[in-house]
Design a protein around this motif. Structure first.
Motif, mmCIF file in Angstrom:
data_model
loop_
_atom_site.group_PDB
_atom_site.id
_atom_site.type_symbol
_atom_site.label_atom_id
_atom_site.label_comp_id
_atom_site.label_asym_id
_atom_site.label_seq_id
_atom_site.Cartn_x
_atom_site.Cartn_y
_atom_site.Cartn_z
ATOM 1 N N UNK A 295 0.751 -1.156 0.152
ATOM 2 C CA UNK A 295 0.018 0.008 0.110
ATOM 3 C C UNK A 295 0.927 1.291 -0.085
ATOM 4 N N UNK A 296 0.559 2.158 -1.075
ATOM 5 C CA UNK A 296 1.514 3.280 -1.013
ATOM 6 C C UNK A 296 0.591 4.690 -0.566
ATOM 7 N N UNK A 297 1.141 5.350 0.305
ATOM 8 C CA UNK A 297 0.363 6.423 0.733
ATOM 9 C C UNK A 297 0.489 7.424 -0.421
ATOM 10 N N UNK A 298 -0.462 8.468 -0.628
ATOM 11 C CA UNK A 298 -0.523 9.491 -1.436
ATOM 12 C C UNK A 298 1.078 10.122 -1.475
ATOM 13 N N UNK B 67 -0.885 -0.896 -4.762
ATOM 14 C CA UNK B 67 -2.078 -0.114 -4.754
ATOM 15 C C UNK B 67 -1.895 1.320 -4.026
ATOM 16 N N UNK B 68 -2.388 2.477 -4.732
ATOM 17 C CA UNK B 68 -2.250 3.531 -4.195
ATOM 18 C C UNK B 68 -3.448 3.795 -3.272
ATOM 19 N N UNK B 69 -3.268 4.530 -1.912
ATOM 20 C CA UNK B 69 -4.412 4.696 -1.053
ATOM 21 C C UNK B 69 -5.015 6.145 -1.108
ATOM 22 N N UNK B 70 -4.629 6.713 -2.211
ATOM 23 C CA UNK B 70 -5.414 8.027 -2.163
ATOM 24 C C UNK B 70 -6.658 8.020 -2.823
ATOM 25 N N UNK B 71 -7.218 9.124 -3.036
ATOM 26 C CA UNK B 71 -8.717 9.205 -3.508
ATOM 27 C C UNK B 71 -8.704 9.016 -4.952
ATOM 28 N N UNK B 72 -7.720 9.318 -5.716
ATOM 29 C CA UNK B 72 -7.530 9.132 -7.153
ATOM 30 C C UNK B 72 -6.065 8.550 -7.504
ATOM 31 N N UNK C 234 -4.084 9.600 -9.770
ATOM 32 C CA UNK C 234 -3.171 10.916 -9.681
ATOM 33 C C UNK C 234 -2.384 11.065 -8.176
ATOM 34 N N UNK C 235 -3.161 10.799 -7.106
ATOM 35 C CA UNK C 235 -2.521 11.009 -5.837
ATOM 36 C C UNK C 235 -1.310 10.356 -5.403
ATOM 37 N N UNK C 236 -0.901 9.329 -6.435
ATOM 38 C CA UNK C 236 0.099 8.418 -5.868
ATOM 39 C C UNK C 236 0.606 8.095 -7.322
ATOM 40 N N UNK C 237 1.950 8.348 -7.375
ATOM 41 C CA UNK C 237 2.962 8.687 -8.248
ATOM 42 C C UNK C 237 4.224 8.085 -8.561
ATOM 43 N N UNK C 238 4.578 6.982 -9.143
ATOM 44 C CA UNK C 238 5.970 6.577 -9.300
ATOM 45 C C UNK C 238 6.535 6.938 -10.609
ATOM 46 N N UNK C 239 7.598 7.717 -10.469
ATOM 47 C CA UNK C 239 8.192 8.334 -11.725
ATOM 48 C C UNK C 239 9.746 8.363 -11.565
ATOM 49 N N UNK D 73 -3.117 3.907 -9.334
ATOM 50 C CA UNK D 73 -1.458 4.495 -9.513
ATOM 51 C C UNK D 73 -1.360 5.173 -10.441
ATOM 52 N N UNK D 74 -0.161 5.971 -10.650
ATOM 53 C CA UNK D 74 0.102 6.648 -11.930
ATOM 54 C C UNK D 74 1.546 6.201 -12.073
ATOM 55 N N UNK D 75 2.092 5.807 -13.309
ATOM 56 C CA UNK D 75 3.466 5.433 -13.590
ATOM 57 C C UNK D 75 3.897 6.466 -14.609
#
Length: 362
Positions: A81-84, A103-108, A110-115, A150-152
């Motif tokens: 689980x990834x925090x925003x 899994x991202x735990x934000x509302x959307x 876009x809240x959790x980004x791996x870049x 999540x966003x990659x």
């Protein structure tokens, strides 16, 4: 389904997140019944047989640190689980690290980004260049991987660098039974590569309710890949004639199922008639890599060329297996010599279940 960056009321985002969490719980409960071997699982399962949950950054400072806690040969599901927040790092899931869920735990999403920002042409310290695997922000070699909410991103800036090898992958996969739901893949050239360990091997990838953007060959590879109920954005490169190619499949000649884009929407900010739907990629000139792609029940933008397929590296698109079926929108057109359409009599043989070959992801 709003695409990445679209405004969305908080209550709708929360409802979607709760639905995703419910689906994830059901999937993991089923996965927890899989046989396990204590000798191969250093990550202890949760109480009552529930999957192990690892939290970033509460328990592990980085995504990769949490992944590294999952041993090779893992037989129990592990959820990370990834925090925003924004995680600027590369993530590598090994070919013996199975049943991992990010899994991202934000509302959307876009809240959790791996870049990260590596291009394929970047030199390696030991010599040579990074190539596709080295450039990928996230590399998934293990089987039964899932990503949600999540966003990659690969944010390599092409305009700011002079380099031979601008391909910059957000995600590369070679594992089997990989499920991406409610995620975004952002990049320019070669954003998402779904591949297999070897040409003659089969890997299955399912992308649903997601968003993919790029410009050149930004959905490519030889895995049997289904993209469903998603938004695909073909970015303009500022050309009046050729802004890029959405796909570049390299399917093994004996695999009838390469890529399926279905019930989706392609959008573009490019001028009308300046985008190709795809071209056939033959890695290292291999004649046995004969791309297969079907785009069905999908809306196409005016940016799509009237003759939407292109040759590549001396290989004709006409020798590939490209077709449309019931496409619509300003970029769609009737069947013709430059616009092959699937015979309606064959439509039942080219559906999601055919490409996924008996695998039924949640």
């Amino acid at each position: 389904m709003p695409f990445s960056g679209a405004a969305m009321p908080h209550t709708v985002r929360k409802r979607r997140r709760l639905a995703a969490v419910g689906a994830l719980t059901a999937c993991l409960a089923a996965a927890a019944t899989l046989p396990a071997s204590a000798a191969t699982s250093a990550v202890a399962p949760g109480k009552g047989g529930r999957p192990t949950v690892l939290k970033v950054p509460a328990q592990y400072p980085t995504v990769q640190a949490a992944v590294d806690a999952v041993p090779a040969g893992n037989t129990r599901p592990v959820t990370i689980e990834l925090a925003p927040g924004t995680y600027r790092e590369k993530v590598r899931i090994g070919d013996e690290q199975h049943r991992i869920t990010l899994v991202g735990t934000g509302d959307d999403r876009d809240d959790t980004v791996i870049v990260f920002d590596t291009p394929s042409g970047e030199p390696k310290p030991e010599g040579g260049t990074q190539g596709s695997s080295g450039s990928a922000t996230v590399m998934v070699r293990g089987d039964d991987f899932t990503a949600r909410n999540l966003t990659f991103v690969n944010d390599f800036d092409e305009a700011a660098h002079e380099i031979n090898g601008e391909q910059a992958l957000a995600v590369k996969t070679t594992g089997d039974r990989l499920f991406f739901e409610d995620v975004a893949f952002l990049g320019n050239q070669d954003t998402l590569m779904t591949d297999t360990p070897a040409l003659t091997e089969i890997s299955r990838v399912y992308v649903r309710d997601s968003y993919i953007e790029g410009d050149v060959d930004f959905i490519y590879g030889r895995a049997s890949t289904v993209i469903e109920k998603s938004v695909i954005k073909a970015l303009s490169r500022g050309s009046d004639t050729n802004n890029g190619y959405v796909t570049a499949p390299s399917t093994w000649k004996d695999n009838p199922y390469g890529m399926l884009i279905t019930d989706s929407t392609v959008i573009s900010d490019a001028p009308d008639g300046t985008y190709h739907l795809g071209r056939p990629w033959h890695p290292s000139g291999n004649p046995d890599a004969i791309g297969q792609l079907l785009i069905r029940d999908t809306k196409l933008p005016a940016a799509v060329k009237a003759a939407p397929w292109s040759d590549m590296s001396g290989f004709s698109w006409r020798d590939a297996r490209f077709a449309e079926y019931r496409t619509y929108g300003p970029g769609a057109a009737p069947a013709g010599p430059d616009r092959p359409h699937l015979d309606p009599a064959l439509a039942d043989d080219y559906e999601r279940s055919d490409y996924l070959r008996g695998w039924d992801p949640c």
